[in-house]
Design a protein around this motif. Structure first.
Motif, PDB file in Angstrom:
ATOM      1  N   TRP A  10     -29.486 -21.501-111.397  1.00  0.00           N
ATOM      2  CA  TRP A  10     -29.352 -19.991-111.750  1.00  0.00           C
ATOM      3  C   TRP A  10     -28.322 -19.605-112.558  1.00  0.00           C
ATOM      4  O   TRP A  10     -27.315 -20.198-112.930  1.00  0.00           O
ATOM      5  N   LEU A  11     -28.752 -18.473-113.021  1.00  0.00           N
ATOM      6  CA  LEU A  11     -27.815 -17.742-114.067  1.00  0.00           C
ATOM      7  C   LEU A  11     -27.509 -16.224-113.269  1.00  0.00           C
ATOM      8  O   LEU A  11     -28.469 -15.740-113.146  1.00  0.00           O
ATOM      9  N   VAL A  12     -26.284 -15.877-113.577  1.00  0.00           N
ATOM     10  CA  VAL A  12     -25.764 -14.731-112.887  1.00  0.00           C
ATOM     11  C   VAL A  12     -25.493 -13.686-113.882  1.00  0.00           C
ATOM     12  O   VAL A  12     -24.539 -14.114-114.676  1.00  0.00           O
ATOM     13  N   ILE A  13     -26.139 -12.777-114.027  1.00  0.00           N
ATOM     14  CA  ILE A  13     -25.632 -11.347-115.097  1.00  0.00           C
ATOM     15  C   ILE A  13     -25.774 -10.098-114.466  1.00  0.00           C
ATOM     16  O   ILE A  13     -26.602  -9.942-113.636  1.00  0.00           O
ATOM     17  N   ARG A  20     -33.024 -20.186-114.025  1.00  0.00           N
ATOM     18  CA  ARG A  20     -32.777 -20.759-115.192  1.00  0.00           C
ATOM     19  C   ARG A  20     -34.254 -21.609-115.729  1.00  0.00           C
ATOM     20  O   ARG A  20     -34.927 -21.890-114.779  1.00  0.00           O
ATOM     21  N   THR A  21     -34.183 -21.916-116.949  1.00  0.00           N
ATOM     22  CA  THR A  21     -35.380 -22.518-117.246  1.00  0.00           C
ATOM     23  C   THR A  21     -35.375 -24.021-117.005  1.00  0.00           C
ATOM     24  O   THR A  21     -34.238 -24.403-116.910  1.00  0.00           O
ATOM     25  N   ASP A  22     -36.452 -24.508-116.842  1.00  0.00           N
ATOM     26  CA  ASP A  22     -36.398 -25.994-116.317  1.00  0.00           C
ATOM     27  C   ASP A  22     -35.727 -26.982-117.309  1.00  0.00           C
ATOM     28  O   ASP A  22     -36.313 -26.923-118.514  1.00  0.00           O
ATOM     29  N   PRO A  23     -34.486 -27.581-117.010  1.00  0.00           N
ATOM     30  CA  PRO A  23     -33.884 -28.337-118.223  1.00  0.00           C
ATOM     31  C   PRO A  23     -34.933 -29.587-118.448  1.00  0.00           C
ATOM     32  O   PRO A  23     -34.460 -30.221-119.471  1.00  0.00           O
ATOM     33  N   ALA A  27     -38.296 -30.132-125.404  1.00  0.00           N
ATOM     34  CA  ALA A  27     -37.582 -29.056-126.067  1.00  0.00           C
ATOM     35  C   ALA A  27     -38.558 -28.188-126.942  1.00  0.00           C
ATOM     36  O   ALA A  27     -38.774 -27.152-126.967  1.00  0.00           O
ATOM     37  N   GLN A  28     -39.602 -29.075-127.540  1.00  0.00           N
ATOM     38  CA  GLN A  28     -40.746 -28.315-128.288  1.00  0.00           C
ATOM     39  C   GLN A  28     -41.497 -27.573-127.484  1.00  0.00           C
ATOM     40  O   GLN A  28     -41.913 -26.489-127.878  1.00  0.00           O
ATOM     41  N   ILE A  29     -41.932 -27.876-126.010  1.00  0.00           N
ATOM     42  CA  ILE A  29     -42.774 -27.135-125.310  1.00  0.00           C
ATOM     43  C   ILE A  29     -41.869 -25.997-124.897  1.00  0.00           C
ATOM     44  O   ILE A  29     -42.422 -24.803-124.963  1.00  0.00           O
ATOM     45  N   ALA A  30     -40.687 -26.002-124.670  1.00  0.00           N
ATOM     46  CA  ALA A  30     -39.616 -24.887-124.006  1.00  0.00           C
ATOM     47  C   ALA A  30     -39.452 -23.971-125.403  1.00  0.00           C
ATOM     48  O   ALA A  30     -39.644 -22.621-125.144  1.00  0.00           O
ATOM     49  N   GLU A  31     -39.445 -24.183-126.638  1.00  0.00           N
ATOM     50  CA  GLU A  31     -39.279 -23.695-127.712  1.00  0.00           C
ATOM     51  C   GLU A  31     -40.685 -22.645-127.749  1.00  0.00           C
ATOM     52  O   GLU A  31     -40.528 -21.524-128.019  1.00  0.00           O
ATOM     53  N   ARG A  32     -41.831 -23.407-127.862  1.00  0.00           N
ATOM     54  CA  ARG A  32     -42.861 -22.623-128.053  1.00  0.00           C
ATOM     55  C   ARG A  32     -43.134 -21.556-126.835  1.00  0.00           C
ATOM     56  O   ARG A  32     -43.834 -20.652-127.183  1.00  0.00           O
ATOM     57  N   LEU A  33     -43.063 -22.012-125.510  1.00  0.00           N
ATOM     58  CA  LEU A  33     -43.018 -20.914-124.457  1.00  0.00           C
ATOM     59  C   LEU A  33     -41.974 -19.898-124.748  1.00  0.00           C
ATOM     60  O   LEU A  33     -42.351 -18.667-124.711  1.00  0.00           O
ATOM     61  N   LEU A  70     -41.896 -21.791-118.135  1.00  0.00           N
ATOM     62  CA  LEU A  70     -40.515 -22.147-118.410  1.00  0.00           C
ATOM     63  C   LEU A  70     -39.930 -22.619-116.907  1.00  0.00           C
ATOM     64  O   LEU A  70     -38.986 -22.922-117.032  1.00  0.00           O
ATOM     65  N   GLY A  71     -40.715 -22.350-115.967  1.00  0.00           N
ATOM     66  CA  GLY A  71     -39.929 -22.477-114.645  1.00  0.00           C
ATOM     67  C   GLY A  71     -39.196 -21.341-114.099  1.00  0.00           C
ATOM     68  O   GLY A  71     -38.595 -21.687-113.039  1.00  0.00           O
TER      69      GLY A  71
END
Length: 112
Positions: A10-13, A20-23, A27-33, A70-71
């Motif tokens: 989780w990210l709290v703002i 959060r994005t699935d860690p 990297a290439q898939i996450a960047e394209r998404l 991205l999850g």
């Protein structure tokens, strides 16, 4: 007190908790998404300014697809095996590439 797992999930703002994005995503898939997500968010704004409700809905669908990939939405990524999570991301990316293909010059907005 938050656990280490919670910090990874989780990210709290401004007091609001966001997933959060699935860690585990490559990297290439996450960047394209993320590229699709940014383009879709931009399309939402453009369609809103034009007063085109159908285009707003279509762009929001793209936002949702990218966030699911991205999850950040849908099933909690930490409850599934990595292979299933990566498979969902790849499916979302395939659908997004079909709906909104990268530019013809091959530049999808992601640095290689």
């Amino acid at each position: 007190m938050a656990s280490a797992d919670d910090d990874d999930r989780w990210l709290v703002i401004d007091g609001r908790r966001w997933r959060r994005t699935d860690p585990a995503l490559p990297a290439q898939i996450a960047e394209r998404l993320r590229s699709h997500l940014g383009r879709a968010r931009s399309a939402v704004g453009t369609a809103k300014r034009a007063g085109d409700d159908e285009a707003v809905a279509a762009a929001r669908r793209r936002v949702g697809l990218a966030k699911h990939g991205l999850g950040e939405r849908g099933p909690r990524w930490w409850d599934d095996e990595v292979a299933a999570r990566v498979g969902r991301a790849e499916e979302a990316l395939d659908e997004l590439d079909t709906i909104a293909p990268p530019r013809a010059d091959g530049d999808d907005g992601v640095n290689a």
